[in-house]
Design a protein around this motif. Structure first.
Motif, PDB file in Angstrom:
ATOM      1  N   ARG A  70      -8.621  -5.378  -1.300  1.00  0.00           N
ATOM      2  CA  ARG A  70      -8.428  -4.476  -0.155  1.00  0.00           C
ATOM      3  C   ARG A  70      -7.227  -3.568  -0.378  1.00  0.00           C
ATOM      4  NH1 ARG A  70      -7.498  -9.114   3.457  1.00  0.00           N
ATOM      5  NH2 ARG A  70      -6.790  -7.649   5.020  1.00  0.00           N
ATOM      6  N   ASP A 104      -8.325   5.039  -2.093  1.00  0.00           N
ATOM      7  CA  ASP A 104      -8.682   5.906  -0.982  1.00  0.00           C
ATOM      8  C   ASP A 104      -7.579   6.941  -0.721  1.00  0.00           C
ATOM      9  OD1 ASP A 104     -10.471   6.512   1.116  1.00  0.00           O
ATOM     10  OD2 ASP A 104      -8.983   5.691   2.510  1.00  0.00           O
ATOM     11  N   ARG A 105      -6.334   6.453  -0.664  1.00  0.00           N
ATOM     12  CA  ARG A 105      -5.219   7.371  -0.361  1.00  0.00           C
ATOM     13  C   ARG A 105      -4.970   8.362  -1.492  1.00  0.00           C
ATOM     14  NH1 ARG A 105      -4.778   3.276   2.827  1.00  0.00           N
ATOM     15  NH2 ARG A 105      -3.447   3.162   4.672  1.00  0.00           N
ATOM     16  N   VAL A 118       0.837  -1.205   0.000  1.00  0.00           N
ATOM     17  CA  VAL A 118       0.000   0.000   0.000  1.00  0.00           C
ATOM     18  C   VAL A 118       0.872   1.255   0.000  1.00  0.00           C
ATOM     19  CG1 VAL A 118      -1.701   1.329   1.315  1.00  0.00           C
ATOM     20  CG2 VAL A 118      -1.968  -1.153   1.081  1.00  0.00           C
ATOM     21  N   ALA A 157      -7.494   0.495  -0.787  1.00  0.00           N
ATOM     22  CA  ALA A 157      -6.665   1.364   0.058  1.00  0.00           C
ATOM     23  C   ALA A 157      -5.897   2.384  -0.793  1.00  0.00           C
ATOM     24  CB  ALA A 157      -5.691   0.520   0.882  1.00  0.00           C
TER      25      ALA A 157
END
Ligand code: UT7
Length: 333
Positions: free
Chosen positions: A265, A272-273, A233, A269
Protein backbone atom coordinates in the motif's frame (compact mmCIF):
# COMPACT_ATOMS: atom_id res chain seq x y z
CA UNK A 1 19.03 16.69 4.24
CA UNK A 2 21.51 16.85 1.37
CA UNK A 3 21.41 16.43 -2.36
CA UNK A 4 24.63 15.22 -3.85
CA UNK A 5 25.75 14.64 -7.37
CA UNK A 6 29.22 13.23 -7.86
CA UNK A 7 31.74 15.25 -9.81
CA UNK A 8 33.44 12.13 -11.12
CA UNK A 9 31.02 9.49 -12.36
CA UNK A 10 30.51 6.36 -10.26
CA UNK A 11 28.79 3.30 -11.71
CA UNK A 12 27.31 0.05 -10.45
CA UNK A 13 29.44 -2.74 -11.91
CA UNK A 14 27.63 -5.73 -10.44
CA UNK A 15 24.86 -6.79 -8.08
CA UNK A 16 24.14 -9.86 -5.98
CA UNK A 17 21.73 -11.18 -3.40
CA UNK A 18 21.20 -14.06 -1.05
CA UNK A 19 18.06 -15.33 0.64
CA UNK A 20 18.08 -18.05 3.30
CA UNK A 21 16.45 -21.31 2.19
CA UNK A 22 13.82 -21.58 4.90
CA UNK A 23 10.48 -20.10 3.84
CA UNK A 24 7.82 -19.06 6.34
CA UNK A 25 4.47 -18.56 4.62
CA UNK A 26 1.47 -16.60 5.84
CA UNK A 27 -0.35 -19.91 6.32
CA UNK A 28 2.45 -21.04 8.64
CA UNK A 29 2.26 -17.68 10.48
CA UNK A 30 -1.36 -18.52 11.33
CA UNK A 31 -0.04 -21.27 13.63
CA UNK A 32 2.36 -18.84 15.39
CA UNK A 33 0.14 -15.81 16.16
CA UNK A 34 -3.54 -14.82 15.88
CA UNK A 35 -3.47 -13.73 12.24
CA UNK A 36 -4.68 -14.78 8.80
CA UNK A 37 -3.18 -14.97 5.35
CA UNK A 38 -6.05 -12.70 4.26
CA UNK A 39 -5.13 -9.96 6.82
CA UNK A 40 -1.42 -10.03 6.02
CA UNK A 41 -1.98 -10.09 2.25
CA UNK A 42 -4.58 -7.32 2.17
CA UNK A 43 -2.80 -5.01 4.67
CA UNK A 44 0.77 -5.52 3.43
CA UNK A 45 1.03 -7.56 0.21
CA UNK A 46 3.36 -10.01 1.95
CA UNK A 47 2.78 -13.74 1.30
CA UNK A 48 5.98 -15.28 2.61
CA UNK A 49 9.37 -14.46 4.12
CA UNK A 50 12.75 -16.19 4.53
CA UNK A 51 14.28 -17.08 7.90
CA UNK A 52 18.02 -17.58 8.44
CA UNK A 53 19.15 -20.94 9.76
CA UNK A 54 20.37 -21.41 13.32
CA UNK A 55 23.96 -20.16 13.41
CA UNK A 56 23.64 -18.32 10.08
CA UNK A 57 24.50 -14.72 10.92
CA UNK A 58 23.99 -11.42 9.14
CA UNK A 59 27.63 -11.51 7.97
CA UNK A 60 27.05 -14.95 6.41
CA UNK A 61 24.07 -13.65 4.41
CA UNK A 62 26.08 -10.57 3.46
CA UNK A 63 29.05 -12.64 2.32
CA UNK A 64 26.96 -14.78 -0.02
CA UNK A 65 25.32 -11.72 -1.59
CA UNK A 66 28.75 -10.09 -1.92
CA UNK A 67 30.21 -13.09 -3.74
CA UNK A 68 27.46 -12.87 -6.36
CA UNK A 69 28.02 -9.14 -6.83
CA UNK A 70 31.81 -9.56 -7.12
CA UNK A 71 31.37 -12.33 -9.69
CA UNK A 72 29.10 -10.18 -11.82
CA UNK A 73 31.48 -7.22 -11.54
CA UNK A 74 34.38 -9.49 -12.53
CA UNK A 75 36.57 -8.60 -9.56
CA UNK A 76 37.92 -10.43 -6.49
CA UNK A 77 37.66 -9.54 -2.84
CA UNK A 78 41.34 -8.61 -2.96
CA UNK A 79 40.48 -5.81 -5.43
CA UNK A 80 38.13 -4.08 -2.98
CA UNK A 81 39.12 -0.77 -1.39
CA UNK A 82 35.94 -0.25 0.65
CA UNK A 83 33.29 -2.51 2.20
CA UNK A 84 30.22 -0.92 3.78
CA UNK A 85 27.51 -3.05 5.37
CA UNK A 86 24.16 -1.40 6.07
CA UNK A 87 22.40 -3.27 8.84
CA UNK A 88 20.40 -2.88 12.04
CA UNK A 89 21.03 -6.51 12.98
CA UNK A 90 24.84 -6.73 13.17
CA UNK A 91 26.43 -10.02 14.22
CA UNK A 92 27.85 -8.20 17.26
CA UNK A 93 27.62 -4.62 18.55
CA UNK A 94 31.31 -4.44 17.77
CA UNK A 95 33.24 -5.18 15.61
CA UNK A 96 31.34 -4.09 12.54
CA UNK A 97 29.67 -6.79 10.46
CA UNK A 98 31.67 -5.44 7.50
CA UNK A 99 34.86 -6.68 9.22
CA UNK A 100 33.55 -10.25 9.27
CA UNK A 101 32.65 -9.90 5.60
CA UNK A 102 36.09 -8.48 4.78
CA UNK A 103 37.71 -11.54 6.33
CA UNK A 104 35.33 -13.95 4.58
CA UNK A 105 36.12 -12.37 1.21
CA UNK A 106 39.88 -12.09 1.73
CA UNK A 107 39.52 -8.37 1.04
CA UNK A 108 42.65 -7.48 2.95
CA UNK A 109 43.20 -3.95 1.67
CA UNK A 110 39.56 -2.83 2.07
CA UNK A 111 38.49 -0.39 4.75
CA UNK A 112 35.40 -1.99 6.29
CA UNK A 113 32.66 -0.42 8.39
CA UNK A 114 28.90 -0.48 8.97
CA UNK A 115 26.22 2.16 8.57
CA UNK A 116 23.06 2.13 10.68
CA UNK A 117 20.21 3.80 8.83
CA UNK A 118 17.62 1.02 8.96
CA UNK A 119 15.63 0.49 5.76
CA UNK A 120 17.36 3.46 4.05
CA UNK A 121 20.78 2.01 4.90
CA UNK A 122 21.68 0.60 1.48
CA UNK A 123 21.28 4.06 -0.09
CA UNK A 124 23.21 5.68 2.78
CA UNK A 125 26.01 3.19 2.03
CA UNK A 126 25.76 4.05 -1.67
CA UNK A 127 26.06 7.74 -0.86
CA UNK A 128 29.20 7.25 1.27
CA UNK A 129 30.83 4.84 -1.18
CA UNK A 130 30.17 6.96 -4.25
CA UNK A 131 31.67 9.97 -2.44
CA UNK A 132 34.79 7.99 -1.54
CA UNK A 133 35.22 6.84 -5.15
CA UNK A 134 34.27 10.16 -6.69
CA UNK A 135 36.87 11.99 -4.60
CA UNK A 136 39.47 9.86 -6.34
CA UNK A 137 40.99 8.08 -3.34
CA UNK A 138 39.25 4.71 -3.72
CA UNK A 139 38.41 2.65 -6.78
CA UNK A 140 36.24 -0.37 -5.92
CA UNK A 141 33.58 -0.34 -3.21
CA UNK A 142 31.26 -3.11 -2.09
CA UNK A 143 28.02 -1.98 -0.49
CA UNK A 144 25.75 -4.49 1.20
CA UNK A 145 22.35 -4.38 2.86
CA UNK A 146 22.00 -7.40 5.14
CA UNK A 147 19.62 -8.30 7.93
CA UNK A 148 18.75 -11.16 10.24
CA UNK A 149 15.59 -9.50 11.52
CA UNK A 150 14.22 -12.84 12.75
CA UNK A 151 16.69 -12.54 15.67
CA UNK A 152 15.08 -9.24 16.78
CA UNK A 153 11.44 -10.15 16.12
CA UNK A 154 8.95 -10.71 18.93
CA UNK A 155 7.28 -13.86 17.68
CA UNK A 156 4.37 -13.27 20.10
CA UNK A 157 3.52 -9.85 18.62
CA UNK A 158 1.25 -10.12 15.58
CA UNK A 159 1.63 -6.39 14.89
CA UNK A 160 5.25 -6.87 13.87
CA UNK A 161 6.24 -10.53 13.43
CA UNK A 162 4.27 -10.99 10.22
CA UNK A 163 6.13 -8.13 8.54
CA UNK A 164 9.83 -8.97 8.59
CA UNK A 165 12.26 -11.38 6.96
CA UNK A 166 15.97 -12.14 6.55
CA UNK A 167 18.21 -11.64 3.51
CA UNK A 168 21.03 -9.70 1.91
CA UNK A 169 21.78 -7.76 -1.27
CA UNK A 170 25.00 -6.20 -2.54
CA UNK A 171 26.42 -3.99 -5.26
CA UNK A 172 29.93 -3.23 -6.47
CA UNK A 173 30.56 0.45 -7.20
CA UNK A 174 33.50 1.60 -9.26
CA UNK A 175 34.69 4.52 -11.35
CA UNK A 176 32.47 5.18 -14.33
CA UNK A 177 32.49 7.58 -17.23
CA UNK A 178 29.92 9.52 -19.20
CA UNK A 179 29.02 6.48 -21.31
CA UNK A 180 28.96 3.44 -19.01
CA UNK A 181 26.16 4.32 -16.63
CA UNK A 182 26.46 6.28 -13.42
CA UNK A 183 24.77 7.44 -10.28
CA UNK A 184 23.05 10.66 -11.34
CA UNK A 185 21.76 12.08 -8.06
CA UNK A 186 21.30 10.99 -4.47
CA UNK A 187 19.52 12.33 -1.44
CA UNK A 188 19.86 11.17 2.15
CA UNK A 189 18.13 12.62 5.19
CA UNK A 190 17.21 11.99 8.81
CA UNK A 191 14.57 13.17 11.28
CA UNK A 192 15.68 12.42 14.83
CA UNK A 193 12.47 13.78 16.32
CA UNK A 194 10.77 10.46 15.49
CA UNK A 195 13.08 7.93 17.14
CA UNK A 196 10.27 6.50 19.26
CA UNK A 197 7.88 5.29 16.54
CA UNK A 198 10.16 2.59 15.09
CA UNK A 199 13.01 1.11 17.09
CA UNK A 200 14.60 -1.80 18.93
CA UNK A 201 14.50 -0.36 22.47
CA UNK A 202 16.54 -3.01 24.33
CA UNK A 203 20.09 -4.19 23.72
CA UNK A 204 21.94 -0.88 23.35
CA UNK A 205 23.82 1.00 26.07
CA UNK A 206 20.56 2.53 27.35
CA UNK A 207 19.38 -0.98 28.19
CA UNK A 208 22.33 -3.33 27.84
CA UNK A 209 20.82 -6.38 29.55
CA UNK A 210 17.22 -6.64 28.33
CA UNK A 211 15.17 -9.67 29.23
CA UNK A 212 13.56 -11.40 26.29
CA UNK A 213 10.60 -12.56 28.38
CA UNK A 214 10.23 -10.11 31.23
CA UNK A 215 9.21 -6.50 31.67
CA UNK A 216 11.06 -3.41 30.45
CA UNK A 217 12.70 -2.54 27.16
CA UNK A 218 12.79 -5.52 24.83
CA UNK A 219 15.41 -6.37 22.19
CA UNK A 220 12.69 -6.58 19.55
CA UNK A 221 11.52 -4.39 16.71
CA UNK A 222 8.67 -2.15 17.89
CA UNK A 223 6.62 0.05 15.57
CA UNK A 224 3.69 2.42 15.57
CA UNK A 225 2.61 1.25 12.13
CA UNK A 226 0.07 3.91 11.18
CA UNK A 227 2.38 6.80 12.11
CA UNK A 228 5.28 5.26 10.21
CA UNK A 229 3.03 4.63 7.21
CA UNK A 230 2.02 8.30 6.87
CA UNK A 231 5.53 9.66 7.30
CA UNK A 232 6.93 7.04 4.91
CA UNK A 233 4.69 8.06 2.03
CA UNK A 234 5.46 11.76 2.39
CA UNK A 235 9.21 11.39 2.88
CA UNK A 236 9.60 8.91 0.01
CA UNK A 237 7.62 11.13 -2.32
CA UNK A 238 9.76 14.17 -1.48
CA UNK A 239 13.06 12.28 -1.72
CA UNK A 240 12.19 10.73 -5.09
CA UNK A 241 11.00 14.03 -6.51
CA UNK A 242 14.24 15.68 -5.41
CA UNK A 243 16.51 13.19 -7.21
CA UNK A 244 14.26 13.01 -10.27
CA UNK A 245 14.51 16.78 -10.61
CA UNK A 246 18.23 16.87 -9.83
CA UNK A 247 18.90 14.19 -12.46
CA UNK A 248 16.69 15.96 -15.04
CA UNK A 249 14.35 12.97 -15.39
CA UNK A 250 10.58 12.70 -15.72
CA UNK A 251 7.94 9.97 -15.45
CA UNK A 252 8.38 9.16 -19.14
CA UNK A 253 12.09 8.42 -19.16
CA UNK A 254 12.27 6.50 -15.89
CA UNK A 255 12.38 2.77 -16.66
CA UNK A 256 11.90 1.46 -13.15
CA UNK A 257 11.27 2.62 -9.60
CA UNK A 258 12.79 0.35 -6.95
CA UNK A 259 11.19 1.33 -3.64
CA UNK A 260 11.81 -0.04 -0.17
CA UNK A 261 9.73 -3.18 0.25
CA UNK A 262 7.72 -2.64 3.45
CA UNK A 263 4.10 -2.52 2.39
CA UNK A 264 2.42 -2.75 -1.02
CA UNK A 265 0.00 0.00 0.00
CA UNK A 266 2.93 2.35 0.64
CA UNK A 267 4.49 1.40 -2.72
CA UNK A 268 1.19 1.98 -4.54
CA UNK A 269 0.76 5.36 -2.82
CA UNK A 270 4.25 6.46 -3.92
CA UNK A 271 3.69 5.34 -7.53
CA UNK A 272 0.37 7.17 -7.55
CA UNK A 273 1.85 10.42 -6.22
CA UNK A 274 4.74 10.25 -8.71
CA UNK A 275 2.27 9.38 -11.52
CA UNK A 276 4.35 6.34 -12.38
CA UNK A 277 2.34 3.33 -13.67
CA UNK A 278 2.46 0.17 -11.53
CA UNK A 279 4.29 -1.83 -14.22
CA UNK A 280 7.27 0.52 -13.77
CA UNK A 281 7.50 -0.25 -10.04
CA UNK A 282 9.54 -3.23 -8.86
CA UNK A 283 7.90 -5.35 -6.17
CA UNK A 284 9.18 -8.52 -4.50
CA UNK A 285 7.90 -8.08 -0.95
CA UNK A 286 5.31 -10.84 -1.48
CA UNK A 287 8.26 -13.29 -1.43
CA UNK A 288 10.50 -11.84 1.28
CA UNK A 289 8.53 -9.41 3.48
CA UNK A 290 10.34 -6.37 4.83
CA UNK A 291 14.08 -7.10 5.03
CA UNK A 292 14.99 -3.53 6.08
CA UNK A 293 18.44 -2.53 4.72
CA UNK A 294 18.52 -5.61 2.51
CA UNK A 295 15.22 -4.92 0.75
CA UNK A 296 16.25 -2.38 -1.90
CA UNK A 297 19.57 -4.20 -2.44
CA UNK A 298 17.82 -7.52 -3.12
CA UNK A 299 15.26 -5.79 -5.33
CA UNK A 300 18.01 -4.08 -7.35
CA UNK A 301 19.75 -7.40 -7.93
CA UNK A 302 16.54 -9.17 -8.95
CA UNK A 303 15.54 -6.36 -11.31
CA UNK A 304 19.02 -6.51 -12.84
CA UNK A 305 19.16 -10.29 -13.20
CA UNK A 306 15.58 -10.52 -14.48
CA UNK A 307 16.53 -8.15 -17.30
CA UNK A 308 14.14 -5.43 -16.12
CA UNK A 309 16.93 -2.85 -16.43
CA UNK A 310 19.44 -2.57 -19.22
CA UNK A 311 22.43 -0.35 -19.90
CA UNK A 312 21.29 3.23 -20.41
CA UNK A 313 18.00 2.86 -18.51
CA UNK A 314 17.20 5.37 -15.78
CA UNK A 315 16.05 3.97 -12.46
CA UNK A 316 15.04 5.56 -9.16
CA UNK A 317 15.54 3.88 -5.79
CA UNK A 318 13.78 5.26 -2.74
CA UNK A 319 13.54 4.15 0.88
CA UNK A 320 12.47 5.05 4.38
CA UNK A 321 13.17 3.62 7.80
CA UNK A 322 13.81 3.95 11.51
CA UNK A 323 15.55 7.09 12.63
CA UNK A 324 13.60 8.29 10.87
CA UNK A 325 15.74 8.11 7.77
CA UNK A 326 14.91 8.53 4.11
CA UNK A 327 16.94 8.30 0.93
CA UNK A 328 16.67 8.22 -2.84
CA UNK A 329 18.98 7.71 -5.77
CA UNK A 330 18.57 8.29 -9.50
CA UNK A 331 20.84 5.98 -11.46
CA UNK A 332 21.59 5.60 -15.14
CA UNK A 333 22.26 1.88 -15.53
O1 UT7 B 1 10.41 -0.67 6.95
C1 UT7 B 1 10.34 0.45 7.77
C2 UT7 B 1 9.13 1.21 7.56
N1 UT7 B 1 7.97 0.44 7.99
C3 UT7 B 1 6.86 0.64 7.37
O2 UT7 B 1 6.84 1.37 6.41
C4 UT7 B 1 5.59 0.00 7.91
C5 UT7 B 1 4.48 1.02 7.89
N2 UT7 B 1 3.21 0.55 8.43
C6 UT7 B 1 2.50 -0.45 7.87
O3 UT7 B 1 2.91 -1.06 6.91
C7 UT7 B 1 1.13 -0.72 8.44
O4 UT7 B 1 0.78 0.29 9.37
C8 UT7 B 1 1.00 -2.09 9.13
C9 UT7 B 1 1.02 -3.20 8.07
C10 UT7 B 1 2.11 -2.29 10.12
C11 UT7 B 1 -0.34 -2.23 9.86
O5 UT7 B 1 -1.42 -1.98 8.98
P1 UT7 B 1 -2.58 -0.97 9.40
O6 UT7 B 1 -3.56 -0.98 8.32
O7 UT7 B 1 -1.94 0.33 9.76
O8 UT7 B 1 -3.20 -1.71 10.64
P2 UT7 B 1 -3.29 -1.24 12.17
O9 UT7 B 1 -1.95 -1.28 12.81
O10 UT7 B 1 -4.04 0.03 12.23
O11 UT7 B 1 -4.18 -2.40 12.78
C12 UT7 B 1 -5.51 -2.61 12.34
C13 UT7 B 1 -6.10 -3.80 13.11
C14 UT7 B 1 -5.91 -3.71 14.62
O12 UT7 B 1 -7.09 -4.21 15.21
P3 UT7 B 1 -8.17 -3.20 15.83
O13 UT7 B 1 -7.45 -2.42 16.87
O14 UT7 B 1 -8.63 -2.36 14.68
O15 UT7 B 1 -9.22 -4.14 16.35
C15 UT7 B 1 -4.77 -4.65 14.89
O16 UT7 B 1 -4.84 -5.22 16.17
O17 UT7 B 1 -5.45 -5.01 12.69
C16 UT7 B 1 -5.00 -5.72 13.85
N3 UT7 B 1 -3.81 -6.46 13.50
C17 UT7 B 1 -3.82 -7.70 13.00
N4 UT7 B 1 -4.82 -8.54 12.71
C18 UT7 B 1 -4.50 -9.74 12.18
C19 UT7 B 1 -2.53 -6.04 13.59
N5 UT7 B 1 -1.69 -7.00 13.15
C20 UT7 B 1 -2.48 -8.05 12.78
C21 UT7 B 1 -2.20 -9.31 12.24
N6 UT7 B 1 -3.24 -10.13 11.95
N7 UT7 B 1 -0.95 -9.72 11.97
Amino acid sequence: MSINTSNNPVKIAGTGSYLPEKELTNKEMEAIVDTTDEWITSRTGIKSRRIAAEGQNTSDLATEAAKNALEQAGIDGADLDVIIVATITPDTLTPATACYVQHNLGAKKAVAFDVSAACSGFLFAMEVAQRMISDGNYENALIIGAEKLSAFTNWDDRNTCVLFGDGAGAAVLTRGDETTGRILATQVGSDGSQTSILNIPGGGSACPKPSRDGEGEQPYLAMQGREVFKLAVNAMKRASEAVIEEAGLDAENIKLIIPHQANLRIIDAIADRLTIPNEKVFVNLHKYGNTSAAAMAIALDEANREGKIERGDNIVMVGFGAGLTYAAAAIQW
